[in-house]
Design an enzyme around this catalytic site. Structure first.
Site: not given
Ligand code: NAP
Length: 282
Positions: A17, A68, A104, A133
Protein backbone atom coordinates in the site's frame (compact mmCIF):
# COMPACT_ATOMS: atom_id res chain seq x y z
CA UNK A 1 3.79 12.36 27.11
CA UNK A 2 0.76 10.95 25.32
CA UNK A 3 1.36 8.01 22.98
CA UNK A 4 0.99 8.91 19.27
CA UNK A 5 -2.42 8.57 17.72
CA UNK A 6 -2.59 5.53 15.48
CA UNK A 7 -4.30 5.41 12.09
CA UNK A 8 -3.87 2.74 9.45
CA UNK A 9 -5.14 0.39 6.80
CA UNK A 10 -6.71 -3.02 7.28
CA UNK A 11 -6.77 -5.48 4.41
CA UNK A 12 -5.36 -8.78 3.23
CA UNK A 13 -2.79 -8.31 1.79
CA UNK A 14 -1.74 -4.69 2.51
CA UNK A 15 2.05 -4.65 2.34
CA UNK A 16 2.32 -2.84 -1.02
CA UNK A 17 0.00 0.00 0.00
CA UNK A 18 1.02 3.60 -0.74
CA UNK A 19 -1.31 4.97 1.97
CA UNK A 20 1.31 5.20 4.79
CA UNK A 21 3.48 7.39 2.55
CA UNK A 22 0.68 9.89 1.96
CA UNK A 23 -0.76 10.01 5.47
CA UNK A 24 2.55 10.08 7.35
CA UNK A 25 3.74 12.92 5.10
CA UNK A 26 0.47 14.78 5.82
CA UNK A 27 0.75 14.27 9.62
CA UNK A 28 4.36 15.53 9.55
CA UNK A 29 3.45 18.58 7.45
CA UNK A 30 0.67 19.61 9.86
CA UNK A 31 2.66 18.75 13.03
CA UNK A 32 0.16 16.09 14.12
CA UNK A 33 1.65 13.48 16.48
CA UNK A 34 0.21 10.47 14.71
CA UNK A 35 1.35 7.40 12.80
CA UNK A 36 -0.28 5.52 9.91
CA UNK A 37 0.39 1.77 10.03
CA UNK A 38 -0.48 -1.29 7.98
CA UNK A 39 -2.60 -3.99 9.63
CA UNK A 40 -2.66 -7.27 7.76
CA UNK A 41 -6.00 -8.72 8.89
CA UNK A 42 -7.28 -11.97 7.37
CA UNK A 43 -11.05 -12.44 6.97
CA UNK A 44 -11.12 -14.67 10.08
CA UNK A 45 -9.34 -12.00 12.18
CA UNK A 46 -11.67 -9.06 11.48
CA UNK A 47 -13.72 -9.43 14.70
CA UNK A 48 -10.56 -9.67 16.85
CA UNK A 49 -9.11 -6.58 15.14
CA UNK A 50 -12.20 -4.58 16.15
CA UNK A 51 -11.89 -5.78 19.76
CA UNK A 52 -8.23 -4.65 19.85
CA UNK A 53 -8.94 -1.04 18.71
CA UNK A 54 -9.09 0.62 22.19
CA UNK A 55 -5.84 -0.94 23.50
CA UNK A 56 -3.93 0.13 20.39
CA UNK A 57 -5.02 3.79 20.50
CA UNK A 58 -6.41 3.47 16.95
CA UNK A 59 -8.46 6.57 16.07
CA UNK A 60 -9.23 5.72 12.47
CA UNK A 61 -8.42 3.38 9.64
CA UNK A 62 -8.90 2.71 5.96
CA UNK A 63 -10.38 -0.55 4.77
CA UNK A 64 -9.43 -2.44 1.63
CA UNK A 65 -10.01 -5.81 -0.05
CA UNK A 66 -11.49 -8.13 1.23
CA UNK A 67 -13.17 -6.24 4.13
CA UNK A 68 -14.91 -3.23 2.53
CA UNK A 69 -18.37 -4.79 2.50
CA UNK A 70 -18.13 -7.09 5.56
CA UNK A 71 -16.93 -4.35 7.87
CA UNK A 72 -20.33 -2.58 7.77
CA UNK A 73 -21.92 -5.20 10.06
CA UNK A 74 -19.28 -4.51 12.75
CA UNK A 75 -19.70 -0.72 12.83
CA UNK A 76 -21.90 1.32 15.16
CA UNK A 77 -22.85 3.69 12.32
CA UNK A 78 -22.35 4.09 8.59
CA UNK A 79 -22.86 7.24 6.52
CA UNK A 80 -25.74 7.48 4.05
CA UNK A 81 -23.29 7.22 1.11
CA UNK A 82 -21.52 4.19 2.58
CA UNK A 83 -24.87 2.44 3.04
CA UNK A 84 -25.97 3.32 -0.50
CA UNK A 85 -22.65 2.10 -1.94
CA UNK A 86 -22.66 -0.92 0.36
CA UNK A 87 -18.95 -0.54 1.13
CA UNK A 88 -16.80 1.34 3.66
CA UNK A 89 -13.20 2.43 3.06
CA UNK A 90 -12.80 4.77 6.05
CA UNK A 91 -13.59 4.18 9.73
CA UNK A 92 -13.47 6.87 12.41
CA UNK A 93 -13.18 5.77 16.04
CA UNK A 94 -14.74 8.08 18.63
CA UNK A 95 -14.55 6.75 22.19
CA UNK A 96 -16.08 3.29 22.05
CA UNK A 97 -17.96 4.01 18.80
CA UNK A 98 -16.98 3.32 15.20
CA UNK A 99 -18.43 5.18 12.20
CA UNK A 100 -18.00 4.13 8.56
CA UNK A 101 -17.62 6.31 5.46
CA UNK A 102 -16.80 5.79 1.81
CA UNK A 103 -14.38 8.28 0.23
CA UNK A 104 -13.55 6.28 -2.95
CA UNK A 105 -16.38 7.76 -5.04
CA UNK A 106 -15.86 11.31 -3.79
CA UNK A 107 -12.11 10.97 -4.37
CA UNK A 108 -12.66 9.74 -7.90
CA UNK A 109 -15.04 12.60 -8.67
CA UNK A 110 -12.78 15.24 -7.19
CA UNK A 111 -9.83 14.07 -9.30
CA UNK A 112 -12.03 13.87 -12.39
CA UNK A 113 -13.31 17.42 -11.99
CA UNK A 114 -10.34 19.24 -10.49
CA UNK A 115 -7.40 17.67 -12.31
CA UNK A 116 -8.83 16.00 -15.43
CA UNK A 117 -11.25 18.92 -15.95
CA UNK A 118 -14.06 16.52 -16.84
CA UNK A 119 -17.55 17.66 -15.86
CA UNK A 120 -19.72 14.51 -15.65
CA UNK A 121 -23.03 16.40 -15.90
CA UNK A 122 -25.00 15.11 -18.91
CA UNK A 123 -22.22 12.68 -19.94
CA UNK A 124 -22.47 9.04 -21.07
CA UNK A 125 -20.50 6.61 -18.89
CA UNK A 126 -19.27 3.07 -19.63
CA UNK A 127 -18.18 1.22 -16.49
CA UNK A 128 -16.50 -2.19 -16.31
CA UNK A 129 -16.95 -3.81 -12.90
CA UNK A 130 -19.73 -3.86 -10.33
CA UNK A 131 -17.62 -4.44 -7.19
CA UNK A 132 -16.62 -2.08 -4.38
CA UNK A 133 -14.81 0.56 -6.45
CA UNK A 134 -17.38 0.47 -9.27
CA UNK A 135 -20.31 0.96 -6.89
CA UNK A 136 -18.67 4.00 -5.27
CA UNK A 137 -17.82 5.49 -8.67
CA UNK A 138 -21.30 4.83 -10.09
CA UNK A 139 -23.07 6.42 -7.11
CA UNK A 140 -20.93 9.59 -7.28
CA UNK A 141 -21.28 9.90 -11.05
CA UNK A 142 -25.06 9.60 -10.65
CA UNK A 143 -24.99 12.24 -7.90
CA UNK A 144 -23.17 14.45 -10.44
CA UNK A 145 -26.15 14.06 -12.84
CA UNK A 146 -24.64 12.03 -15.68
CA UNK A 147 -26.93 11.23 -18.63
CA UNK A 148 -26.43 7.45 -18.72
CA UNK A 149 -24.44 4.65 -17.09
CA UNK A 150 -23.77 1.33 -18.86
CA UNK A 151 -22.19 -1.32 -16.65
CA UNK A 152 -20.68 -4.72 -17.34
CA UNK A 153 -19.37 -7.29 -14.83
CA UNK A 154 -18.70 -11.00 -15.29
CA UNK A 155 -20.68 -11.61 -12.10
CA UNK A 156 -24.27 -11.27 -13.28
CA UNK A 157 -25.71 -11.03 -9.76
CA UNK A 158 -23.48 -8.12 -8.81
CA UNK A 159 -24.29 -6.46 -12.13
CA UNK A 160 -28.06 -6.74 -11.70
CA UNK A 161 -27.96 -5.72 -8.02
CA UNK A 162 -25.99 -2.57 -8.79
CA UNK A 163 -28.33 -1.71 -11.68
CA UNK A 164 -31.40 -2.16 -9.44
CA UNK A 165 -29.88 -0.10 -6.63
CA UNK A 166 -28.99 2.79 -8.96
CA UNK A 167 -32.39 2.78 -10.69
CA UNK A 168 -34.11 2.98 -7.29
CA UNK A 169 -32.12 6.03 -6.19
CA UNK A 170 -31.47 7.97 -9.36
CA UNK A 171 -34.57 8.55 -11.45
CA UNK A 172 -33.95 10.31 -14.77
CA UNK A 173 -30.60 8.60 -15.47
CA UNK A 174 -30.54 5.87 -18.13
CA UNK A 175 -29.04 2.56 -16.97
CA UNK A 176 -27.93 -0.43 -19.00
CA UNK A 177 -26.71 -3.72 -17.52
CA UNK A 178 -24.53 -4.96 -20.38
CA UNK A 179 -23.89 -8.67 -20.81
CA UNK A 180 -20.58 -8.00 -22.58
CA UNK A 181 -18.02 -5.22 -22.97
CA UNK A 182 -19.18 -4.80 -26.61
CA UNK A 183 -22.68 -3.93 -25.35
CA UNK A 184 -21.36 -1.01 -23.31
CA UNK A 185 -21.50 1.32 -26.32
CA UNK A 186 -18.01 2.62 -25.59
CA UNK A 187 -17.81 4.23 -29.05
CA UNK A 188 -20.61 6.63 -28.08
CA UNK A 189 -19.50 7.19 -24.46
CA UNK A 190 -17.66 10.18 -22.98
CA UNK A 191 -15.96 8.32 -20.14
CA UNK A 192 -14.81 4.69 -19.83
CA UNK A 193 -13.82 3.41 -16.37
CA UNK A 194 -12.12 0.11 -15.62
CA UNK A 195 -13.02 -0.82 -12.04
CA UNK A 196 -11.94 -4.46 -12.24
CA UNK A 197 -8.54 -5.84 -11.22
CA UNK A 198 -7.97 -6.96 -14.83
CA UNK A 199 -4.80 -5.22 -15.96
CA UNK A 200 -2.82 -5.63 -12.75
CA UNK A 201 -1.00 -8.72 -14.02
CA UNK A 202 1.30 -8.65 -17.05
CA UNK A 203 -0.60 -11.67 -18.44
CA UNK A 204 -4.03 -9.99 -18.12
CA UNK A 205 -5.87 -9.28 -21.37
CA UNK A 206 -7.14 -5.83 -22.35
CA UNK A 207 -10.91 -5.99 -21.76
CA UNK A 208 -11.70 -3.44 -24.48
CA UNK A 209 -11.16 -3.74 -28.24
CA UNK A 210 -9.19 -0.68 -29.37
CA UNK A 211 -11.60 -0.13 -32.27
CA UNK A 212 -14.18 1.28 -29.79
CA UNK A 213 -11.80 3.93 -28.42
CA UNK A 214 -11.99 7.40 -29.97
CA UNK A 215 -9.94 10.54 -29.44
CA UNK A 216 -12.60 12.34 -27.41
CA UNK A 217 -13.06 9.49 -24.89
CA UNK A 218 -11.59 9.84 -21.39
CA UNK A 219 -10.30 6.45 -20.20
CA UNK A 220 -9.86 6.02 -16.46
CA UNK A 221 -8.29 2.88 -15.00
CA UNK A 222 -8.63 2.46 -11.22
CA UNK A 223 -5.43 0.42 -11.29
CA UNK A 224 -2.18 2.30 -10.53
CA UNK A 225 0.23 -0.62 -10.40
CA UNK A 226 1.34 -1.05 -13.14
CA UNK A 227 1.30 2.65 -13.87
CA UNK A 228 0.08 2.03 -17.43
CA UNK A 229 -2.21 -0.95 -18.02
CA UNK A 230 -2.73 -2.43 -21.49
CA UNK A 231 -6.06 -0.58 -21.62
CA UNK A 232 -4.39 2.79 -20.97
CA UNK A 233 -1.56 2.05 -23.42
CA UNK A 234 -3.99 1.17 -26.21
CA UNK A 235 -6.24 4.14 -25.43
CA UNK A 236 -3.26 6.53 -25.38
CA UNK A 237 -2.19 5.11 -28.74
CA UNK A 238 -5.65 5.99 -30.10
CA UNK A 239 -5.21 9.59 -28.96
CA UNK A 240 -7.67 9.32 -26.05
CA UNK A 241 -7.08 11.13 -22.76
CA UNK A 242 -6.04 8.59 -20.12
CA UNK A 243 -5.46 8.51 -16.35
CA UNK A 244 -4.56 5.78 -13.88
CA UNK A 245 -5.83 5.13 -10.34
CA UNK A 246 -3.31 7.31 -8.49
CA UNK A 247 -5.53 10.40 -8.62
CA UNK A 248 -8.45 8.53 -7.04
CA UNK A 249 -6.06 7.11 -4.44
CA UNK A 250 -4.79 10.58 -3.55
CA UNK A 251 -8.17 12.26 -3.22
CA UNK A 252 -9.83 9.40 -1.31
CA UNK A 253 -6.92 9.61 1.14
CA UNK A 254 -7.35 13.38 1.45
CA UNK A 255 -11.04 12.94 2.33
CA UNK A 256 -10.23 10.20 4.88
CA UNK A 257 -7.64 12.51 6.47
CA UNK A 258 -10.26 15.25 6.88
CA UNK A 259 -12.78 12.82 8.40
CA UNK A 260 -10.22 11.72 11.02
CA UNK A 261 -8.53 15.01 11.88
CA UNK A 262 -11.15 17.63 11.00
CA UNK A 263 -8.41 19.42 9.03
CA UNK A 264 -8.09 19.99 5.27
CA UNK A 265 -5.50 17.51 3.99
CA UNK A 266 -2.28 18.97 2.55
CA UNK A 267 -2.99 17.45 -0.87
CA UNK A 268 0.20 18.77 -2.46
CA UNK A 269 2.35 17.21 0.27
CA UNK A 270 0.56 13.88 -0.20
CA UNK A 271 0.91 14.14 -3.97
CA UNK A 272 4.63 14.88 -3.65
CA UNK A 273 5.06 11.75 -1.49
CA UNK A 274 3.33 9.70 -4.20
CA UNK A 275 5.40 11.36 -6.93
CA UNK A 276 8.69 10.50 -5.21
CA UNK A 277 7.73 6.83 -4.85
CA UNK A 278 6.02 6.22 -8.19
CA UNK A 279 7.76 8.77 -10.45
CA UNK A 280 4.24 9.42 -11.79
CA UNK A 281 4.01 12.53 -13.95
CA UNK A 282 0.85 14.42 -12.81
P1 NAP B 1 -13.94 -6.02 -6.38
O1 NAP B 1 -14.89 -5.58 -5.31
O2 NAP B 1 -13.39 -7.41 -6.35
O3 NAP B 1 -14.67 -5.76 -7.79
C1 NAP B 1 -14.13 -6.10 -9.03
C2 NAP B 1 -15.25 -6.62 -9.92
O4 NAP B 1 -14.73 -6.85 -11.23
C3 NAP B 1 -15.83 -7.95 -9.42
O5 NAP B 1 -17.23 -7.90 -9.44
C4 NAP B 1 -15.27 -8.92 -10.43
O6 NAP B 1 -16.07 -10.09 -10.59
C5 NAP B 1 -15.27 -8.09 -11.68
N1 NAP B 1 -14.47 -8.65 -12.75
C6 NAP B 1 -13.35 -9.41 -12.66
N2 NAP B 1 -12.92 -9.76 -13.88
C7 NAP B 1 -13.77 -9.20 -14.78
C8 NAP B 1 -13.86 -9.22 -16.19
N3 NAP B 1 -12.99 -9.89 -16.94
N4 NAP B 1 -14.88 -8.56 -16.77
C9 NAP B 1 -15.80 -7.89 -16.04
N5 NAP B 1 -15.77 -7.86 -14.69
C10 NAP B 1 -14.76 -8.51 -14.06
O7 NAP B 1 -12.66 -5.06 -6.41
P2 NAP B 1 -12.64 -3.47 -6.14
O8 NAP B 1 -12.36 -3.21 -4.73
O9 NAP B 1 -13.85 -2.88 -6.75
O10 NAP B 1 -11.33 -3.07 -6.96
C11 NAP B 1 -11.29 -3.09 -8.38
C12 NAP B 1 -9.98 -2.49 -8.86
O11 NAP B 1 -9.94 -1.12 -8.50
C13 NAP B 1 -8.75 -3.13 -8.22
O12 NAP B 1 -7.71 -3.18 -9.16
C14 NAP B 1 -8.39 -2.17 -7.10
O13 NAP B 1 -7.02 -2.20 -6.78
C15 NAP B 1 -8.77 -0.84 -7.75
N6 NAP B 1 -9.10 0.20 -6.78
C16 NAP B 1 -8.43 1.37 -6.87
C17 NAP B 1 -8.71 2.40 -6.00
C18 NAP B 1 -7.96 3.70 -6.14
O14 NAP B 1 -7.99 4.52 -5.22
N7 NAP B 1 -7.31 3.91 -7.25
C19 NAP B 1 -9.71 2.25 -5.01
C20 NAP B 1 -10.39 1.04 -4.95
C21 NAP B 1 -10.08 0.01 -5.84
P3 NAP B 1 -15.66 -11.38 -9.70
O15 NAP B 1 -15.83 -10.99 -8.27
O16 NAP B 1 -16.60 -12.42 -10.17
O17 NAP B 1 -14.22 -11.67 -10.04
Amino acid sequence: MNPPKIYGLIGYPVKHSLSPLMHNAAFAALGIDAKYELFEVSPGELGDFFKSIPQRNILGFNVTIPHKEKVIALLDQASEEARLIGAVNTVKVEGAKTGGFNTDGAGFLKYLKEELRFDPKGKRIALIGAGGAAKAIAVYLCKAAVKSVSIHDIDNNKLLNLGDQLKKHFAGIEFLSASSVEQLNIASSDLLVNATPIGMKETDPCLVDGKFIKKDLLVYDCIYNPEETKLLRIARGKGAKVANGLGMLLYQAADSFKIWTGKEAPVNVMKQALKERTKHDW
